[in-house]
Motif scaffolding. Sequence first.
Motif, PDB file in Angstrom:
ATOM      1  N   SER A 207       0.832  -1.202   0.000  1.00  0.00           N
ATOM      2  CA  SER A 207       0.000   0.000   0.000  1.00  0.00           C
ATOM      3  C   SER A 207       0.869   1.256   0.000  1.00  0.00           C
ATOM      4  CB  SER A 207      -0.927  -0.002   1.216  1.00  0.00           C
ATOM      5  OG  SER A 207      -1.698   1.180   1.266  1.00  0.00           O
ATOM      6  N   ALA A 208       1.947   1.220   0.771  1.00  0.00           N
ATOM      7  CA  ALA A 208       2.848   2.372   0.803  1.00  0.00           C
ATOM      8  C   ALA A 208       3.464   2.622  -0.570  1.00  0.00           C
ATOM      9  CB  ALA A 208       3.940   2.155   1.847  1.00  0.00           C
ATOM     10  N   LEU A 209       3.782   1.548  -1.292  1.00  0.00           N
ATOM     11  CA  LEU A 209       4.326   1.699  -2.634  1.00  0.00           C
ATOM     12  C   LEU A 209       3.282   2.228  -3.610  1.00  0.00           C
ATOM     13  CD1 LEU A 209       6.544  -1.507  -2.863  1.00  0.00           C
ATOM     14  CD2 LEU A 209       7.349   0.847  -3.133  1.00  0.00           C
ATOM     15  N   ASP A 210       2.026   1.858  -3.406  1.00  0.00           N
ATOM     16  CA  ASP A 210       0.968   2.419  -4.260  1.00  0.00           C
ATOM     17  C   ASP A 210       0.954   3.943  -4.176  1.00  0.00           C
ATOM     18  OD1 ASP A 210       0.077  -0.024  -5.214  1.00  0.00           O
ATOM     19  OD2 ASP A 210      -1.448  -0.263  -3.650  1.00  0.00           O
ATOM     20  N   ASP A 211       1.200   4.452  -2.964  1.00  0.00           N
ATOM     21  CA  ASP A 211       1.205   5.907  -2.774  1.00  0.00           C
ATOM     22  C   ASP A 211       2.505   6.538  -3.275  1.00  0.00           C
ATOM     23  OD1 ASP A 211      -1.309   5.784  -1.579  1.00  0.00           O
ATOM     24  OD2 ASP A 211      -0.487   5.604   0.448  1.00  0.00           O
ATOM     25  N   ALA A 212       3.630   5.901  -2.968  1.00  0.00           N
ATOM     26  CA  ALA A 212       4.927   6.499  -3.284  1.00  0.00           C
ATOM     27  C   ALA A 212       5.346   6.274  -4.740  1.00  0.00           C
ATOM     28  CB  ALA A 212       5.996   5.933  -2.354  1.00  0.00           C
ATOM     29  N   ALA A 213       4.897   5.170  -5.322  1.00  0.00           N
ATOM     30  CA  ALA A 213       5.270   4.824  -6.698  1.00  0.00           C
ATOM     31  C   ALA A 213       4.010   4.429  -7.461  1.00  0.00           C
ATOM     32  CB  ALA A 213       6.290   3.690  -6.705  1.00  0.00           C
ATOM     33  N   PRO A 214       3.098   5.378  -7.691  1.00  0.00           N
ATOM     34  CA  PRO A 214       1.800   5.042  -8.298  1.00  0.00           C
ATOM     35  C   PRO A 214       1.904   4.491  -9.716  1.00  0.00           C
ATOM     36  CG  PRO A 214       2.112   7.421  -8.195  1.00  0.00           C
ATOM     37  CD  PRO A 214       3.210   6.815  -7.384  1.00  0.00           C
ATOM     38  N   ASP A 215       2.998   4.760 -10.397  1.00  0.00           N
ATOM     39  CA  ASP A 215       3.175   4.264 -11.765  1.00  0.00           C
ATOM     40  C   ASP A 215       3.951   2.949 -11.820  1.00  0.00           C
ATOM     41  OD1 ASP A 215       1.830   6.501 -12.822  1.00  0.00           O
ATOM     42  OD2 ASP A 215       3.680   7.681 -12.805  1.00  0.00           O
ATOM     43  N   GLY A 216       4.121   2.284 -10.668  1.00  0.00           N
ATOM     44  CA  GLY A 216       4.865   1.040 -10.635  1.00  0.00           C
ATOM     45  C   GLY A 216       6.361   1.262 -10.542  1.00  0.00           C
ATOM     46  N   VAL A 217       7.115   0.179 -10.611  1.00  0.00           N
ATOM     47  CA  VAL A 217       8.563   0.214 -10.380  1.00  0.00           C
ATOM     48  C   VAL A 217       9.292  -0.251 -11.637  1.00  0.00           C
ATOM     49  CG1 VAL A 217      10.459  -0.693  -8.977  1.00  0.00           C
ATOM     50  CG2 VAL A 217       8.227  -0.226  -7.924  1.00  0.00           C
ATOM     51  N   ASP A 218      10.172   0.589 -12.140  1.00  0.00           N
ATOM     52  CA  ASP A 218      10.984   0.249 -13.312  1.00  0.00           C
ATOM     53  C   ASP A 218      12.343  -0.309 -12.932  1.00  0.00           C
ATOM     54  OD1 ASP A 218       9.166   1.369 -15.463  1.00  0.00           O
ATOM     55  OD2 ASP A 218       9.502   3.167 -14.240  1.00  0.00           O
ATOM     56  N   VAL A 219      12.916   0.219 -11.852  1.00  0.00           N
ATOM     57  CA  VAL A 219      14.222  -0.244 -11.375  1.00  0.00           C
ATOM     58  C   VAL A 219      14.135  -0.427  -9.866  1.00  0.00           C
ATOM     59  CG1 VAL A 219      16.689   0.252 -11.176  1.00  0.00           C
ATOM     60  CG2 VAL A 219      15.425   1.041 -13.194  1.00  0.00           C
ATOM     61  N   TYR A 220      14.547  -1.599  -9.406  1.00  0.00           N
ATOM     62  CA  TYR A 220      14.621  -1.854  -7.965  1.00  0.00           C
ATOM     63  C   TYR A 220      16.063  -2.177  -7.621  1.00  0.00           C
ATOM     64  CZ  TYR A 220      13.973  -4.154  -3.422  1.00  0.00           C
ATOM     65  OH  TYR A 220      14.061  -4.527  -2.091  1.00  0.00           O
ATOM     66  N   PHE A 221      16.652  -1.373  -6.744  1.00  0.00           N
ATOM     67  CA  PHE A 221      18.016  -1.607  -6.257  1.00  0.00           C
ATOM     68  C   PHE A 221      17.882  -2.182  -4.852  1.00  0.00           C
ATOM     69  CE2 PHE A 221      22.271  -1.051  -4.836  1.00  0.00           C
ATOM     70  CZ  PHE A 221      23.068  -0.942  -5.982  1.00  0.00           C
ATOM     71  N   ASP A 222      18.217  -3.463  -4.722  1.00  0.00           N
ATOM     72  CA  ASP A 222      17.929  -4.200  -3.489  1.00  0.00           C
ATOM     73  C   ASP A 222      19.186  -4.388  -2.653  1.00  0.00           C
ATOM     74  OD1 ASP A 222      16.731  -5.698  -1.538  1.00  0.00           O
ATOM     75  OD2 ASP A 222      16.546  -7.516  -2.732  1.00  0.00           O
ATOM     76  N   ASN A 223      19.193  -3.759  -1.487  1.00  0.00           N
ATOM     77  CA  ASN A 223      20.262  -3.944  -0.510  1.00  0.00           C
ATOM     78  C   ASN A 223      19.842  -4.804   0.671  1.00  0.00           C
ATOM     79  OD1 ASN A 223      22.411  -2.110  -1.560  1.00  0.00           O
ATOM     80  ND2 ASN A 223      20.847  -0.538  -1.254  1.00  0.00           N
ATOM     81  N   VAL A 224      18.561  -5.174   0.740  1.00  0.00           N
ATOM     82  CA  VAL A 224      18.006  -5.693   1.989  1.00  0.00           C
ATOM     83  C   VAL A 224      17.387  -7.075   1.856  1.00  0.00           C
ATOM     84  CG1 VAL A 224      16.234  -5.273   3.745  1.00  0.00           C
ATOM     85  CG2 VAL A 224      17.635  -3.382   2.924  1.00  0.00           C
ATOM     86  N   GLY A 225      16.542  -7.305   0.841  1.00  0.00           N
ATOM     87  CA  GLY A 225      15.797  -8.550   0.747  1.00  0.00           C
ATOM     88  C   GLY A 225      14.594  -8.552   1.670  1.00  0.00           C
ATOM     89  N   GLY A 226      14.091  -9.736   2.005  1.00  0.00           N
ATOM     90  CA  GLY A 226      12.997  -9.870   2.961  1.00  0.00           C
ATOM     91  C   GLY A 226      11.670  -9.325   2.467  1.00  0.00           C
ATOM     92  N   PRO A 227      10.785  -8.926   3.392  1.00  0.00           N
ATOM     93  CA  PRO A 227       9.438  -8.490   3.028  1.00  0.00           C
ATOM     94  C   PRO A 227       9.399  -7.265   2.115  1.00  0.00           C
ATOM     95  CG  PRO A 227       9.570  -8.966   5.391  1.00  0.00           C
ATOM     96  CD  PRO A 227      10.966  -9.009   4.859  1.00  0.00           C
ATOM     97  N   ILE A 228      10.404  -6.392   2.203  1.00  0.00           N
ATOM     98  CA  ILE A 228      10.423  -5.235   1.300  1.00  0.00           C
ATOM     99  C   ILE A 228      10.538  -5.705  -0.144  1.00  0.00           C
ATOM    100  CG2 ILE A 228      11.717  -3.190   0.599  1.00  0.00           C
ATOM    101  CD1 ILE A 228      12.482  -2.800   3.539  1.00  0.00           C
TER     102      ILE A 228
END
Length: 339
Positions: A207-228
């Motif tokens: 839900s937080a991503l719906d608000d922060a990235a309403p157009d979806g995600v083109d690039v994800y830089f992952d340093n963490v893994g897990g539920p995020i």
Amino acid sequence: MAATHDAWYFAERPEGEPDHDSFELREEPVPEPVAGELLVRVHYLSVDPYMRGRMDDRESYAEPWDVGDVLKGAVVGEVVESEHDHHDEGDLVTGEGAWAEYSVLDGDDVGPVDPSVADPEAYLGILGMPGRTAYFGLLDVGEPKPGDTVVVSGAAGAVGSAVGQIAKLNGCHVVGFAGTDEKTDWLTDELGFDAAINYDTTDDYRSALDDAAPDGVDVYFDNVGGPITDAVFTKLNLDARVAVCGQIAHYNDESVPMGPRKLPMLIAPRARVQGLLVGDYATRFGEASKQLAEWVATGELEHRETVVEGLEQAPDAFLGLFSGDNIGKQVVQVSAPST
């Protein structure tokens, strides 16, 4: 120069999350350089999440430490004795050294430190391995285009904070995940991120991503893994690129956690997931260092170091990485630079 000095040694392998039992401080003779080497008085040493993998006796991209080894990582220091033709006493250099007051470095493998560009500790962060990781990981693996939405986990760390800023320089909408309000405020107020999500106080990442990235995600830089990462995978756009740099959420796991299986989320968007190791770009380090230094000098790239004072505090500084103590790059000040 002192005849003896203090150095940290790897005392035992941890089970799960490491603690102080894995570290032993010893007093020993100051080492002597041989031909081609430099004796350096260490001013700053780096602690990094990847070092957790070196504590385990299993195959990894970084060679494991043996119990009884002196602990090693990137350092910045002043040459006090040179057995190398191209380095003189008094030079400030950075390279691979020991967690110690003095360290012997290979003169062929060190880089110069220019305090007129940035404070010396920045050469362990934005102008060192973390900065180069961000540069190549985002630009070569993530391939951002103007208008893309870039999401960064671990965004307030040394790598993540650089990734977000470089993405902004490339005309992207940037969203970062971090663990405190202080960190998310730093991302948006000082670094120019378009949005930041406090993962510690957010119950629903999707839900937080719906608000922060309403157009979806083109690039994800992952340093963490897990539920995020589980949440981000559900938001990937067509031809999305995922750069897997780190998985700090799992570094202390004794077995592989079986979370939601998200690989089906990659099929419809035809997303590409690629791991990255900065060492693969060694022949291009000069390119990255030049560009990063230019961005720092012009103020286009901000940086921050969390400095823990005293060699005796090095284990605490390292352990603090796993509880999110640092903002930006975590470094240990071992001695004061000469004035």
